[in-house]
Design a protein around this motif. Structure first.
Motif, PDB file in Angstrom:
ATOM      1  N   ARG A   4     -12.003  -5.622  -4.077  1.00 47.01           N
ATOM      2  CA  ARG A   4     -11.408  -5.978  -2.791  1.00 47.01           C
ATOM      3  C   ARG A   4     -12.389  -5.639  -1.681  1.00 47.01           C
ATOM      4  O   ARG A   4     -12.860  -4.509  -1.578  1.00 47.01           O
ATOM      5  CB  ARG A   4     -10.116  -5.213  -2.575  1.00 47.01           C
ATOM      6  N   ASP A   5     -12.701  -6.630  -0.868  1.00 43.14           N
ATOM      7  CA  ASP A   5     -13.629  -6.414   0.220  1.00 43.14           C
ATOM      8  C   ASP A   5     -12.937  -5.751   1.413  1.00 43.14           C
ATOM      9  O   ASP A   5     -13.573  -5.040   2.179  1.00 43.14           O
ATOM     10  CB  ASP A   5     -14.243  -7.742   0.669  1.00 43.14           C
ATOM     11  N   PHE A   6     -11.659  -6.005   1.583  1.00 44.11           N
ATOM     12  CA  PHE A   6     -10.932  -5.479   2.724  1.00 44.11           C
ATOM     13  C   PHE A   6      -9.752  -4.655   2.243  1.00 44.11           C
ATOM     14  O   PHE A   6      -9.064  -5.025   1.304  1.00 44.11           O
ATOM     15  CB  PHE A   6     -10.423  -6.613   3.617  1.00 44.11           C
ATOM     16  N   LYS A   7      -9.514  -3.584   2.934  1.00 41.94           N
ATOM     17  CA  LYS A   7      -8.347  -2.773   2.635  1.00 41.94           C
ATOM     18  C   LYS A   7      -7.117  -3.425   3.250  1.00 41.94           C
ATOM     19  O   LYS A   7      -7.225  -4.260   4.150  1.00 41.94           O
ATOM     20  CB  LYS A   7      -8.519  -1.378   3.221  1.00 41.94           C
ATOM     21  N   ARG A   8      -5.974  -2.997   2.795  1.00 43.88           N
ATOM     22  CA  ARG A   8      -4.735  -3.537   3.347  1.00 43.88           C
ATOM     23  C   ARG A   8      -4.613  -3.197   4.823  1.00 43.88           C
ATOM     24  O   ARG A   8      -4.137  -4.000   5.625  1.00 43.88           O
ATOM     25  CB  ARG A   8      -3.528  -2.998   2.574  1.00 43.88           C
ATOM     26  N   THR A   9      -5.056  -2.005   5.217  1.00 40.72           N
ATOM     27  CA  THR A   9      -4.974  -1.618   6.630  1.00 40.72           C
ATOM     28  C   THR A   9      -5.819  -2.539   7.498  1.00 40.72           C
ATOM     29  O   THR A   9      -5.423  -2.855   8.627  1.00 40.72           O
ATOM     30  CB  THR A   9      -5.427  -0.161   6.828  1.00 40.72           C
ATOM     31  N   ASP A  10      -6.951  -3.000   6.986  1.00 41.03           N
ATOM     32  CA  ASP A  10      -7.786  -3.943   7.738  1.00 41.03           C
ATOM     33  C   ASP A  10      -7.078  -5.276   7.922  1.00 41.03           C
ATOM     34  O   ASP A  10      -7.123  -5.875   9.002  1.00 41.03           O
ATOM     35  CB  ASP A  10      -9.119  -4.164   7.038  1.00 41.03           C
ATOM     36  N   ARG A  11      -6.441  -5.750   6.859  1.00 44.73           N
ATOM     37  CA  ARG A  11      -5.730  -7.034   6.944  1.00 44.73           C
ATOM     38  C   ARG A  11      -4.542  -6.943   7.893  1.00 44.73           C
ATOM     39  O   ARG A  11      -4.304  -7.843   8.699  1.00 44.73           O
ATOM     40  CB  ARG A  11      -5.278  -7.484   5.557  1.00 44.73           C
ATOM     41  N   GLU A  42      -6.412  -0.463  15.177  1.00 46.71           N
ATOM     42  CA  GLU A  42      -6.701   0.415  14.053  1.00 46.71           C
ATOM     43  C   GLU A  42      -5.377   0.925  13.498  1.00 46.71           C
ATOM     44  O   GLU A  42      -4.595   1.536  14.220  1.00 46.71           O
ATOM     45  CB  GLU A  42      -7.561   1.600  14.488  1.00 46.71           C
ATOM     46  N   VAL A  43      -5.129   0.658  12.233  1.00 41.03           N
ATOM     47  CA  VAL A  43      -3.870   1.037  11.600  1.00 41.03           C
ATOM     48  C   VAL A  43      -4.118   2.264  10.727  1.00 41.03           C
ATOM     49  O   VAL A  43      -5.128   2.335  10.015  1.00 41.03           O
ATOM     50  CB  VAL A  43      -3.319  -0.131  10.745  1.00 41.03           C
ATOM     51  N   SER A  44      -3.194   3.224  10.786  1.00 39.60           N
ATOM     52  CA  SER A  44      -3.324   4.414   9.948  1.00 39.60           C
ATOM     53  C   SER A  44      -3.188   4.036   8.478  1.00 39.60           C
ATOM     54  O   SER A  44      -2.647   2.976   8.137  1.00 39.60           O
ATOM     55  CB  SER A  44      -2.289   5.466  10.331  1.00 39.60           C
ATOM     56  N   ARG A  45      -3.655   4.907   7.628  1.00 41.60           N
ATOM     57  CA  ARG A  45      -3.680   4.605   6.194  1.00 41.60           C
ATOM     58  C   ARG A  45      -2.280   4.380   5.617  1.00 41.60           C
ATOM     59  O   ARG A  45      -2.078   3.543   4.738  1.00 41.60           O
ATOM     60  CB  ARG A  45      -4.368   5.750   5.469  1.00 41.60           C
ATOM     61  N   ASP A  46      -1.291   5.126   6.149  1.00 46.85           N
ATOM     62  CA  ASP A  46       0.076   4.973   5.658  1.00 46.85           C
ATOM     63  C   ASP A  46       0.862   3.894   6.406  1.00 46.85           C
ATOM     64  O   ASP A  46       2.044   3.717   6.178  1.00 46.85           O
ATOM     65  CB  ASP A  46       0.821   6.304   5.716  1.00 46.85           C
ATOM     66  N   LEU A  47       0.202   3.172   7.288  1.00 48.99           N
ATOM     67  CA  LEU A  47       0.771   2.067   8.066  1.00 48.99           C
ATOM     68  C   LEU A  47       1.922   2.506   8.980  1.00 48.99           C
ATOM     69  O   LEU A  47       2.775   1.695   9.332  1.00 48.99           O
ATOM     70  CB  LEU A  47       1.246   0.931   7.146  1.00 48.99           C
ATOM     71  N   ASP A  48       1.933   3.780   9.379  1.00 45.02           N
ATOM     72  CA  ASP A  48       2.976   4.262  10.283  1.00 45.02           C
ATOM     73  C   ASP A  48       2.601   4.098  11.752  1.00 45.02           C
ATOM     74  O   ASP A  48       3.471   3.917  12.593  1.00 45.02           O
ATOM     75  CB  ASP A  48       3.285   5.738  10.019  1.00 45.02           C
ATOM     76  N   PHE A  49       1.309   4.180  12.070  1.00 45.59           N
ATOM     77  CA  PHE A  49       0.862   4.126  13.455  1.00 45.59           C
ATOM     78  C   PHE A  49      -0.260   3.109  13.598  1.00 45.59           C
ATOM     79  O   PHE A  49      -1.068   2.930  12.687  1.00 45.59           O
ATOM     80  CB  PHE A  49       0.353   5.493  13.922  1.00 45.59           C
ATOM     81  N   ALA A  50      -0.298   2.479  14.776  1.00 47.32           N
ATOM     82  CA  ALA A  50      -1.379   1.559  15.088  1.00 47.32           C
ATOM     83  C   ALA A  50      -1.899   1.871  16.477  1.00 47.32           C
ATOM     84  O   ALA A  50      -1.127   1.898  17.441  1.00 47.32           O
ATOM     85  CB  ALA A  50      -0.899   0.112  15.019  1.00 47.32           C
ATOM     86  N   SER A  51      -3.196   2.132  16.572  1.00 41.28           N
ATOM     87  CA  SER A  51      -3.842   2.313  17.870  1.00 41.28           C
ATOM     88  C   SER A  51      -4.324   0.947  18.329  1.00 41.28           C
ATOM     89  O   SER A  51      -5.135   0.305  17.651  1.00 41.28           O
ATOM     90  CB  SER A  51      -5.031   3.263  17.756  1.00 41.28           C
TER      91      SER A  51
END
Length: 123
Positions: A4-11, A42-51
């Motif tokens: 996988r080239d992109f992480k889920r947080t990137d997508r 920018e999304v946190s790893r657990d997808l709870d917060f987005a800056s």
């Protein structure tokens, strides 16, 4: 198994940036906010917060813009929950992206240095 080239947080961040760009543009028009645009999410790893990083057309109004967007964050989140296919939409935190301002300042300094160098060569 394919790599996988992109992480889920990137997508998720890219999709949020597209959707929030439209929502912020509409909020600027409807609420009379200073003109601004979404530069990055920018999304946190657990997808709870987005800056959500925003840039303002007029840098002196950036604090007011970010404050207004943070007050509208709950409405944006509700709208995103209807338009995106996510189980849980991240909590939005708007922040000012001053990289454009810094770039313009460096560009102006380089232009002035070039003008000074050319005037020294002429004399």
């Amino acid at each position: 198994m394919p790599s996988r080239d992109f992480k889920r947080t990137d997508r998720v961040g890219a999709e949020l940036r597209r959707e929030l760009g439209l929502l912020v543009h509409a909020a600027v028009r409807d609420h009379g906010l200073p003109s601004c645009s979404v530069s990055d999410v920018e999304v946190s790893r657990d997808l709870d917060f987005a800056s959500v990083w925003v840039t303002a057309l007029l840098p002196d109004q950036s604090a007011a813009t970010v404050k207004a967007l943070n007050t509208l964050a709950h409405e944006f989140r509700r709208s995103l929950s209807r338009s995106m296919r996510l189980r849980r939409v991240p909590e939005l935190r708007f922040k000012y992206d001053d990289s454009v301002d810094k770039g313009e300042r460096i560009d102006a300094l380089l232009r002035n240095a070039g003008d000074m160098a050319s005037s020294d060569d002429e004399s």
